[in-house]
Design a protein around this motif. Structure first.
Motif, PDB file in Angstrom:
ATOM      1  N   MET A   1      -1.110  24.959  87.760  1.00 32.31           N
ATOM      2  CA  MET A   1      -1.081  23.567  88.204  1.00 32.31           C
ATOM      3  C   MET A   1       0.337  23.108  88.542  1.00 32.31           C
ATOM      4  SD  MET A   1      -3.993  24.003  86.434  1.00 32.31           S
ATOM      5  CE  MET A   1      -3.915  23.652  84.695  1.00 32.31           C
ATOM      6  N   LYS A   2       0.447  22.359  89.635  1.00 32.83           N
ATOM      7  CA  LYS A   2       1.719  21.779  90.087  1.00 32.83           C
ATOM      8  C   LYS A   2       2.802  22.861  90.124  1.00 32.83           C
ATOM      9  CE  LYS A   2       0.746  16.980  89.068  1.00 32.83           C
ATOM     10  NZ  LYS A   2       1.172  15.709  88.486  1.00 32.83           N
ATOM     11  N   PHE A   3       2.721  23.697  91.137  1.00 31.48           N
ATOM     12  CA  PHE A   3       3.532  24.896  91.226  1.00 31.48           C
ATOM     13  C   PHE A   3       4.280  24.955  92.555  1.00 31.48           C
ATOM     14  CE2 PHE A   3      -0.585  25.388  93.037  1.00 31.48           C
ATOM     15  CZ  PHE A   3      -0.398  26.148  94.180  1.00 31.48           C
ATOM     16  N   ASP A   4       5.165  25.908  92.651  1.00 34.11           N
ATOM     17  CA  ASP A   4       5.900  26.173  93.884  1.00 34.11           C
ATOM     18  C   ASP A   4       5.066  27.166  94.696  1.00 34.11           C
ATOM     19  OD1 ASP A   4       7.567  27.285  95.851  1.00 34.11           O
ATOM     20  OD2 ASP A   4       9.376  26.988  94.644  1.00 34.11           O
TER      21      ASP A   4
ATOM     22  N   ASN B   1      -7.744  25.659  95.128  1.00 30.21           N
ATOM     23  CA  ASN B   1      -8.490  24.426  94.867  1.00 30.21           C
ATOM     24  C   ASN B   1      -7.871  23.188  95.507  1.00 30.21           C
ATOM     25  OD1 ASN B   1     -10.519  25.681  93.392  1.00 30.21           O
ATOM     26  ND2 ASN B   1      -9.373  25.538  91.476  1.00 30.21           N
ATOM     27  N   SER B   2      -6.558  23.146  95.567  1.00 30.97           N
ATOM     28  CA  SER B   2      -5.872  22.004  96.182  1.00 30.97           C
ATOM     29  C   SER B   2      -4.417  22.388  96.375  1.00 30.97           C
ATOM     30  CB  SER B   2      -5.972  20.762  95.282  1.00 30.97           C
ATOM     31  OG  SER B   2      -5.135  20.896  94.141  1.00 30.97           O
ATOM     32  N   SER B   3      -3.646  21.472  96.931  1.00 28.79           N
ATOM     33  CA  SER B   3      -2.226  21.761  97.142  1.00 28.79           C
ATOM     34  C   SER B   3      -1.496  21.927  95.814  1.00 28.79           C
ATOM     35  CB  SER B   3      -1.579  20.634  97.954  1.00 28.79           C
ATOM     36  OG  SER B   3      -1.687  19.401  97.263  1.00 28.79           O
TER      37      SER B   3
ATOM     38  N   GLY C   1     -12.696  14.715  92.046  1.00 23.21           N
ATOM     39  CA  GLY C   1     -11.298  14.499  91.661  1.00 23.21           C
ATOM     40  C   GLY C   1     -10.346  15.173  92.634  1.00 23.21           C
ATOM     41  N   LEU C   2     -10.694  16.384  93.039  1.00 18.42           N
ATOM     42  CA  LEU C   2      -9.873  17.113  94.007  1.00 18.42           C
ATOM     43  C   LEU C   2      -9.918  16.431  95.379  1.00 18.42           C
ATOM     44  CD1 LEU C   2     -10.874  20.776  93.061  1.00 18.42           C
ATOM     45  CD2 LEU C   2      -8.669  19.682  92.613  1.00 18.42           C
TER      46      LEU C   2
END
Length: 293
Positions: free
Chosen positions: A130-133, A153-155, A271-272
């Motif tokens: 989650m929340k990665f480069d 799944n998402s950005s 949510g996504l």
């Protein structure tokens, strides 16, 4: 004119108690009974039983398909119809059922076999990031054998999949807010599932698909199609291919979708969508009460 997409969650959205409120309807009673004959066990009992057992692939996938199929049929009975459908991993089977590509019995038999093959898979590891480069992660994956992005799944959220050695080598090098190892034994949605995919293809080859009543966005190819053979080919590829959910969501505005309804337990997919397509109206249908609203 408003256009509606129905989307279906996959493994991970299951919850003890899901579907229990549906049992009073004639639609649910018939499908629960049919499911028990096909599976040899009761979906309702599993949904009201032990959380750990319900979370086993062998039981999770059929239970989700049955509950999502019942919700779909009740929505249709009440006059609701989608303009487009999509599903996340296992949820793609529910989406194909909603599009009437196959009937309930055919779909559940396919899901049963899929669950058995995936439950038997070993030698793999998966982890959510989650929340990665993204640029760094993609570079690491390119340079690491036996490792892929299984779920895009998402950005801000992906799942990587591969051999335990490959996953353990890359995880310490990832710059991310959170990393969670998933409780699975196999490297789902990766080339390591090739043996299972070949066995599953033999089953799929013996099944007839109908052209979809509405366009379907598939996991491995998020371009809309109603063609039966194309949908079957994409489903064969799904076991070893990545779930391209981020691209599916980005396709929704291109298809002029104004509302998304998540049909099934939980609110993971809406949510996504909310974070990716903020202008789309969202609704969740996981219970009988949700349909009545």
């Amino acid at each position: 004119m408003s256009k509606i997409a129905w989307i279906y969650p996959g493994q991970g959205s299951q919850a003890v108690g899901m579907g229990v409120d549906l049992k009073e309807t004639k639609t649910a009673t018939a499908l629960f009974e049919q499911a028990e004959k096909i599976l040899g066990w009761s979906v309702l009992e599993k949904c009201q039983g032990d959380e750990e057992q319900l979370s086993q692939t062998l039981y999770t996938q059929p239970c989700l398909f049955v509950i999502e199929s019942i919700l779909t049929d009740i929505l249709v009975e009440k006059g609701h119809l989608p303009d487009l459908v999509a599903g996340h991993s296992l949820g793609e089977y529910s989406a194909l059922y909603a599009a009437r590509v196959f009937d309930f019995e055919t779909g559940l038999k396919l899901v049963k076999k899929r669950a058995e093959l995936m439950d038997q898979a070993a030698g793999g590891k998966m982890a959510a990031v989650m929340k990665f480069d993204r640029e760094k992660l993609e570079s690491l994956i390119i340079n690491t054998p036996d490792l892929v992005i299984a779920n895009d799944n998402s950005s801000e959220q992906v799942v990587i999949s591969g051999t335990p050695e490959a996953v353990d080598t890359v995880l310490p090098q990832i710059t991310a807010k959170r990393v969670v190892a998933l409780k699975v034994s196999g490297a789902f949605h990766s080339p390591l599932m090739q043996d299972a995919a070949e066995q599953f293809q033999q089953i799929l080859d013996s099944v007839s698909f109908n052209d979809a009543k509405v366009p379907v966005l598939s996991n491995v190819d998020p371009t809309p199609t109603t063609n039966a053979q194309t949908l079957k080919t994409r489903l064969i590829q799904q076991m070893t291919g990545s779930v391209r959910w981020r691209e599916i969501m980005l396709q929704l505005p291109n298809e002029e979708i104004t509302q998304v309804i998540e049909v099934g337990p939980g609110k993971v997919l809406t949510g996504l969508v909310k974070r990716t397509c903020p202008d789309i109206d969202l609704k969740n249908v996981g219970t009988l009460a949700d349909i009545s609203q």
